[in-house]
Scaffold this active site. Sequence first.
Site, PDB file in Angstrom:
ATOM      1  NE  ARG A  24      36.986  45.567  39.389  1.00 26.68           N
ATOM      2  CZ  ARG A  24      38.027  44.747  39.472  1.00 26.68           C
ATOM      3  NH1 ARG A  24      39.127  44.988  38.797  1.00 26.68           N
ATOM      4  NH2 ARG A  24      37.956  43.652  40.204  1.00 26.68           N
ATOM      5  CE  LYS A  31      32.377  38.981  37.907  1.00 24.55           C
ATOM      6  NZ  LYS A  31      33.536  39.485  38.688  1.00 24.55           N
ATOM      7  CD  GLN A  89      26.556  35.871  49.590  1.00 23.63           C
ATOM      8  OE1 GLN A  89      26.859  35.874  48.409  1.00 23.63           O
ATOM      9  NE2 GLN A  89      27.433  36.110  50.542  1.00 23.63           N
ATOM     10  N   GLY A  94      30.421  38.373  51.820  1.00 18.85           N
ATOM     11  CA  GLY A  94      31.736  37.735  51.670  1.00 18.85           C
ATOM     12  C   GLY A  94      31.628  36.293  51.219  1.00 18.85           C
ATOM     13  CB  SER A 116      34.775  32.045  41.203  1.00 17.56           C
ATOM     14  OG  SER A 116      35.154  32.204  42.538  1.00 17.56           O
ATOM     15  N   GLY A 117      31.901  31.666  39.695  1.00 16.99           N
ATOM     16  CA  GLY A 117      31.161  31.766  38.438  1.00 16.99           C
ATOM     17  C   GLY A 117      31.863  32.605  37.390  1.00 16.99           C
ATOM     18  CG  ASP A 118      34.340  35.761  38.706  1.00 19.27           C
ATOM     19  OD1 ASP A 118      34.728  34.718  39.272  1.00 19.27           O
ATOM     20  OD2 ASP A 118      34.517  36.894  39.190  1.00 19.27           O
ATOM     21  CE  LYS A 387      13.934  30.041   3.099  1.00 16.49           C
ATOM     22  NZ  LYS A 387      12.558  30.534   3.283  1.00 16.49           N
ATOM     23  CB  ALA A 416      23.227  37.952 -13.289  1.00 16.16           C
TER      24      ALA A 416
HETATM   25  C1  UD1 Z   1      38.883  35.727  46.642  1.00 16.06           C
HETATM   26  C2  UD1 Z   1      39.681  35.090  47.762  1.00 16.06           C
HETATM   27  C3  UD1 Z   1      41.164  35.349  47.519  1.00 16.06           C
HETATM   28  C4  UD1 Z   1      41.578  34.802  46.175  1.00 16.06           C
HETATM   29  C5  UD1 Z   1      40.688  35.370  45.085  1.00 16.06           C
HETATM   30  C6  UD1 Z   1      40.963  34.661  43.793  1.00 16.06           C
HETATM   31  C7  UD1 Z   1      38.245  35.264  49.706  1.00 16.06           C
HETATM   32  C8  UD1 Z   1      37.991  35.985  50.977  1.00 16.06           C
HETATM   33  N1  UD1 Z   1      39.273  35.692  49.014  1.00 16.06           N
HETATM   34  O1  UD1 Z   1      39.090  37.109  46.730  1.00 16.06           O
HETATM   35  O2  UD1 Z   1      41.924  34.730  48.530  1.00 16.06           O
HETATM   36  O3  UD1 Z   1      42.928  35.088  45.907  1.00 16.06           O
HETATM   37  O4  UD1 Z   1      39.295  35.176  45.394  1.00 16.06           O
HETATM   38  O5  UD1 Z   1      40.272  35.262  42.739  1.00 16.06           O
HETATM   39  O6  UD1 Z   1      37.540  34.330  49.398  1.00 16.06           O
HETATM   40  N2  UD1 Z   1      30.982  36.230  45.946  1.00 16.06           N
HETATM   41  C9  UD1 Z   1      29.711  35.902  46.364  1.00 16.06           C
HETATM   42  N3  UD1 Z   1      29.253  36.476  47.510  1.00 16.06           N
HETATM   43  C10 UD1 Z   1      29.990  37.343  48.233  1.00 16.06           C
HETATM   44  C11 UD1 Z   1      31.286  37.667  47.788  1.00 16.06           C
HETATM   45  C12 UD1 Z   1      31.755  37.088  46.639  1.00 16.06           C
HETATM   46  O7  UD1 Z   1      29.014  35.121  45.736  1.00 16.06           O
HETATM   47  O8  UD1 Z   1      29.483  37.808  49.251  1.00 16.06           O
HETATM   48  C13 UD1 Z   1      31.467  35.596  44.720  1.00 16.06           C
HETATM   49  C14 UD1 Z   1      31.840  36.593  43.655  1.00 16.06           C
HETATM   50  O9  UD1 Z   1      30.728  36.829  42.797  1.00 16.06           O
HETATM   51  C15 UD1 Z   1      32.955  35.872  42.918  1.00 16.06           C
HETATM   52  C16 UD1 Z   1      33.607  35.027  44.007  1.00 16.06           C
HETATM   53  O10 UD1 Z   1      32.665  34.919  45.036  1.00 16.06           O
HETATM   54  O11 UD1 Z   1      32.431  35.001  41.932  1.00 16.06           O
HETATM   55  C17 UD1 Z   1      34.904  35.654  44.532  1.00 16.06           C
HETATM   56  O12 UD1 Z   1      34.601  36.889  45.095  1.00 16.06           O
HETATM   57  P1  UD1 Z   1      35.578  38.136  44.963  1.00 16.06           P
HETATM   58  O13 UD1 Z   1      35.009  39.283  45.680  1.00 16.06           O
HETATM   59  O14 UD1 Z   1      35.972  38.312  43.542  1.00 16.06           O
HETATM   60  O15 UD1 Z   1      36.823  37.559  45.788  1.00 16.06           O
HETATM   61  P2  UD1 Z   1      38.201  38.262  45.960  1.00 16.06           P
HETATM   62  O16 UD1 Z   1      38.065  39.406  46.879  1.00 16.06           O
HETATM   63  O17 UD1 Z   1      38.800  38.482  44.646  1.00 16.06           O
END
Ligand code: UD1
Length: 494
Positions: A24, A31, A89, A94, A116-118, A387, A416
């Site tokens: 997105r 990201k 990965q 997941g 989470s990295g984000d 500078k 000037a």
């Molecule tokens: C996840 C949680 C959810 C929580 C939410 C909070 C799970 C199953 N669900 O959901 O309970 O409320 O975060 O924001 O964990 N990522 C990977 N590899 C993957 C999938 C994801 O590295 O295969 C990373 C993504 O880049 C991200 C983080 O894991 O940084 C979370 O993944 P995302 O898909 O955003 O999780 P949600 O579905 O939002």
Amino acid sequence: MTAPMNASIKPLDILIMAAGKGTRMHSRLPKVLQRLAGRPLLQHVLDQAAHLQARSAIVITGHGATEVEAASAGWIRVEGQFDLKFARQEPQLGTGHAVQQALPLLAGDGTVVVLSGDVPLTQPDTLRALIAASQAASATSASVSGGALALLTVTLPDPTGYGRIVRNEGGAVQGIVEHKDASAAQRAITEVYSGILAVPAHLLAPWLGRLSNDNVQGEFYLTDIVAMAVQDGVPVLAHRIDDALQVAGVNSPVQLAELERAHQLRQARALMEQGVRLADPARFDVRDDKRSGARGQLVCGQDVDIDVGCIFAGRVELGEGVQIGAHCCIANATIAAGAIVHPYTHIDGEQAGVTVGAGALIGPFARLRPGAQLGREVHIGNFVEVKNSTLADGAKANHLAYVGDATVGERVNYGAGSITANYDGANKHRTVIEADAHIGSNCVLVAPVTIGAGATVGAGSTITKAVPAGALGVARGKQMLLAHWARPTKQPKP
Ligand code: UD1
Ligand code: CA
């Protein structure tokens, strides 16, 4: 704290999930390398590892892995006191599958914190409390070696999309149900999982081995370990915070901008609480300096006034009573007490820095570049560029000028439109202008060249030889006069 002494010394390993695509964002840049307050999202998260004195940080990469790994390794060379490792990965199956990839790199004796990295704005104190909760829990009969699974949770008015915290009648956590798998009743739960947890490493491995992808998304959910912990009699604790900003993730440019504003507003408030007067805290930014990588840090003395729309990058120090006009960009600079920077001024010290002396007047529309060192009461006016030059106390360059690679003495008046021709096409040379010299308008000082103390350079001169102290140097065509000169007149068209 009730934690036993030995629990708090357990080493900490941080696991950062950063393999996702970030569809997105619609960007070529992965990201986690998008910036908030000038700092890549992942670097915000890696900072946590430093704050928490972690033993290691393992970043799980997938999309844009080489780019993400190279960038992180670069920051760590500068900042890191912990061991940085990467786990790939591919494909991304997941969050549970992501953590499985990191298992071979994970020691069994520590506490693991999953981030989470984000999610860039989690505060270290929040994580410390979560870690303490995981380490402090006393062992039940089933979890012989102690420790708990501690989940960071938050209550959201609109929990759509998040995993819900399911509790029993007694209030004990039973599991996490992902939004897509949740029943209508479960979807009504407003307490959600933040994506952040802490758990003893030795408990994690067996649970990961038992994950399945038998769910609506066909993914291996990390969140399924919660129900396993409950089954195994391991204590599960929800550490609930009120501050949703700390667990807010970035999925789109809109969310990135929202988090940026919220973060900047917090920085603005903190400064105002120290007494800094901001004309509008909603139009104020402190950022890392992208080029030098310097951390965004604004240090202010008493009675500093900052007008709207200013951007501060890297380390900036403003002395007592400094006034910054509207829409100034100031990076890596020290501005001494009582100096006034008028609107639309651009100051960028890069690596070398810029210093502005006490009581100086700068701008509007001035440009100070790396190595500009201005003394007390120096005046730099509109469209003047400085500078790698020193201007001693009371020197003035008020209009349309360039001062580069120059040493300018006290009280020099620099006219000037005058410039130092500091570059011969191959090398840079210095111009020395001694105290009290007067440089007329529209002069070119061809470096290397020295203008002696108290010397005068006539307007329009191109100076290529030294002007001795006290002398007048003029180097321009002599004025010619033709009396009663008849201008050409327009010829009639044939
Ligand atoms: C996840 C949680 C959810 C929580 C939410 C909070 C799970 C199953 N669900 O959901 O309970 O409320 O975060 O924001 O964990 N990522 C990977 N590899 C993957 C999938 C994801 O590295 O295969 C990373 C993504 O880049 C991200 C983080 O894991 O940084 C979370 O993944 P995302 O898909 O955003 O999780 P949600 O579905 O939002
Ligand atoms: Ca997902």
